[in-house]
Design an enzyme around this catalytic site. Sequence first.
Site, PDB file in Angstrom:
ATOM      1  N   GLU A  88       0.512  -8.135   5.102  1.00  0.00           N
ATOM      2  CA  GLU A  88       1.815  -8.797   5.024  1.00  0.00           C
ATOM      3  C   GLU A  88       2.915  -7.877   5.542  1.00  0.00           C
ATOM      4  O   GLU A  88       3.224  -6.853   4.941  1.00  0.00           O
ATOM      5  CB  GLU A  88       2.112  -9.200   3.581  1.00  0.00           C
ATOM      6  CG  GLU A  88       3.427  -9.951   3.404  1.00  0.00           C
ATOM      7  CD  GLU A  88       3.669 -10.338   1.964  1.00  0.00           C
ATOM      8  OE1 GLU A  88       4.746 -10.883   1.663  1.00  0.00           O
ATOM      9  OE2 GLU A  88       2.776 -10.101   1.126  1.00  0.00           O
ATOM     10  N   ILE A 107       0.865  -1.185   0.000  1.00  0.00           N
ATOM     11  CA  ILE A 107       0.000   0.000   0.000  1.00  0.00           C
ATOM     12  C   ILE A 107       0.897   1.229   0.000  1.00  0.00           C
ATOM     13  O   ILE A 107       1.905   1.277   0.709  1.00  0.00           O
ATOM     14  CB  ILE A 107      -0.969   0.010   1.205  1.00  0.00           C
ATOM     15  CG1 ILE A 107      -1.916   1.217   1.131  1.00  0.00           C
ATOM     16  CG2 ILE A 107      -0.224  -0.022   2.525  1.00  0.00           C
ATOM     17  CD1 ILE A 107      -3.045   1.166   2.138  1.00  0.00           C
ATOM     18  N   LEU A 108       0.546   2.194  -0.828  1.00  0.00           N
ATOM     19  CA  LEU A 108       1.383   3.388  -0.950  1.00  0.00           C
ATOM     20  C   LEU A 108       0.517   4.586  -1.303  1.00  0.00           C
ATOM     21  O   LEU A 108      -0.250   4.544  -2.271  1.00  0.00           O
ATOM     22  CB  LEU A 108       2.455   3.189  -2.032  1.00  0.00           C
ATOM     23  CG  LEU A 108       3.320   4.406  -2.363  1.00  0.00           C
ATOM     24  CD1 LEU A 108       4.176   4.795  -1.158  1.00  0.00           C
ATOM     25  CD2 LEU A 108       4.199   4.130  -3.575  1.00  0.00           C
ATOM     26  N   VAL A 109       0.623   5.623  -0.512  1.00  0.00           N
ATOM     27  CA  VAL A 109       0.077   6.932  -0.869  1.00  0.00           C
ATOM     28  C   VAL A 109       1.258   7.774  -1.345  1.00  0.00           C
ATOM     29  O   VAL A 109       2.284   7.865  -0.661  1.00  0.00           O
ATOM     30  CB  VAL A 109      -0.626   7.598   0.335  1.00  0.00           C
ATOM     31  CG1 VAL A 109      -1.066   9.013  -0.025  1.00  0.00           C
ATOM     32  CG2 VAL A 109      -1.816   6.764   0.785  1.00  0.00           C
ATOM     33  N   GLY A 156      -4.501   7.423   3.181  1.00  0.00           N
ATOM     34  CA  GLY A 156      -4.107   6.058   3.511  1.00  0.00           C
ATOM     35  C   GLY A 156      -5.149   5.389   4.383  1.00  0.00           C
ATOM     36  O   GLY A 156      -5.500   4.221   4.176  1.00  0.00           O
ATOM     37  N   LYS A 175      -2.852  13.232   4.827  1.00  0.00           N
ATOM     38  CA  LYS A 175      -4.109  13.929   4.570  1.00  0.00           C
ATOM     39  C   LYS A 175      -5.310  13.001   4.734  1.00  0.00           C
ATOM     40  O   LYS A 175      -6.420  13.365   4.349  1.00  0.00           O
ATOM     41  CB  LYS A 175      -4.095  14.539   3.164  1.00  0.00           C
ATOM     42  CG  LYS A 175      -2.992  15.582   2.974  1.00  0.00           C
ATOM     43  CD  LYS A 175      -3.017  16.175   1.576  1.00  0.00           C
ATOM     44  CE  LYS A 175      -1.906  17.224   1.409  1.00  0.00           C
ATOM     45  NZ  LYS A 175      -1.902  17.822   0.049  1.00  0.00           N
ATOM     46  N   GLY A 176      -5.078  11.807   5.269  1.00  0.00           N
ATOM     47  CA  GLY A 176      -6.169  10.880   5.523  1.00  0.00           C
ATOM     48  C   GLY A 176      -6.451   9.904   4.403  1.00  0.00           C
ATOM     49  O   GLY A 176      -7.344   9.053   4.529  1.00  0.00           O
TER      50      GLY A 176
END
Length: 463
Positions: A285, A251-253, A263, A260-261
């Site tokens: 994971e 997972i990556l923002v 994620g 800024k919310g």
Amino acid sequence: MGTKHHSSDPINDPKKRRRVGFSKPDAGIEANECITIYLVSSKEDVDSPNSFCLEPVDLNHFFEDDGKIFGYQGLKITIWVSLISFHAYADISFESSSDGGRGITDLKSALQNIFAESLVDEKDAFLQTFSTESHYVRSVVSNAEALQHKVSNGCSTESNCLSKSEPFDAEVFRIVGMPVGHLYSRLVPLVLLLVDGSNPIDILDPRWEIYLLIQERKDIQEESRSRLLGFAAVYRFHRYPESKRLRLGQILVLPPYQRKGYGRFLLEVLNRVAISENVYDLTVEEPEDSLQHVRSCIDVERLLVFDPIQQALDSVVSRLKHENPSKKSYTCKYGPPLSAVEDVRKTLKINKKQFEQCWEILIYLSLNPVDKYMETYRTIVLHRVKAEVVGKDSEGNGKQVIDVPTEYDQEMSFVMFKSQNGESSSIEKADNQSNVEEQLQKLVDERLDQIKLIAEKVSVHRQ
């Protein structure tokens, strides 16, 4: 009359010899010291001092020889990565190059290890991508599944479960099948640069799904464009006999949109997908500390309004306030009952390990005043951490390992045995026993700090 003095020939003069000079060996330069990476959203951002400077996890490990580049003097590499098409261009400049004994690093090959086919050779061609592929993200999601915001998440009331800071200016799309590989191949460089210890997913495996966080924005010409804020890679695998499990692999923002919310929003959507599709559970994971923190905040909030566990929680808290926990009582007396574990998994899709960690936080939030019971609470956390790190049988009979003489290989020869019936072993305990206890106390302190921080965040968020 004076005469002009001529220096004697150093070759023919036996008293003088020419000195032979040796250049210093090439010490190289670390990649982190000469490479700068910028994220840009338009061709005007390229070369602009206001461009977003990326701070990658580490660049050295992409280069051999301890992350060093050899053979260049005054080397400077500036890389621009487009947030529109995810192509990249590298501007390489240096004063001179020469083999100082370690060869000359092939910079193009090294950069292709990171950016692969997304690396554009010519700057003009890179600048053109901002117009020729201005609608790349929109084309990717044009046939993707748009996930609805409001999905039942198993809580008693939806208003209690929805995040108050939910960024409704963004939407999540799910991509499955062949399109996953084409898109993810462009995102791989950002994964390698920004996610510590990451490896690309197997894009040929059809069980991978990509969840894209998309924001619609208008450009200077008032034309609507789709912007990728972040993404998650989720693996869907079979669980016997007829169920499915979801595992969050990555997972990556993107850095310009972090804190800024977004994620949190993406994680909440994944939770709702797991519930609406009634999978067995949703796991993560090897989550990094920052991800685990956000995940725990979300799950604790969900659990606080999940009625089926309240009676069990109240019972444990009441017992803790009136009893002194013994050395082996955590699992049976202060942990969540199996019925609660199963209810949480079935309804909220939180797996057992995650629920047990959240259970500690729920107990902390229920202790009032918490300072009065802190010593007892710390003991409970210590038992859980010790069981997790050292082992559940650390206080009783344990396995012993001793070296034995051999003519083969001393380092590979040993005997392992387990003491029986509580017999005292003739083998002395390790000299570092005190160090083990010290490390355990340190882990407990770190865990308590995490619990307090999450409890504070959750309390503020619920107000």
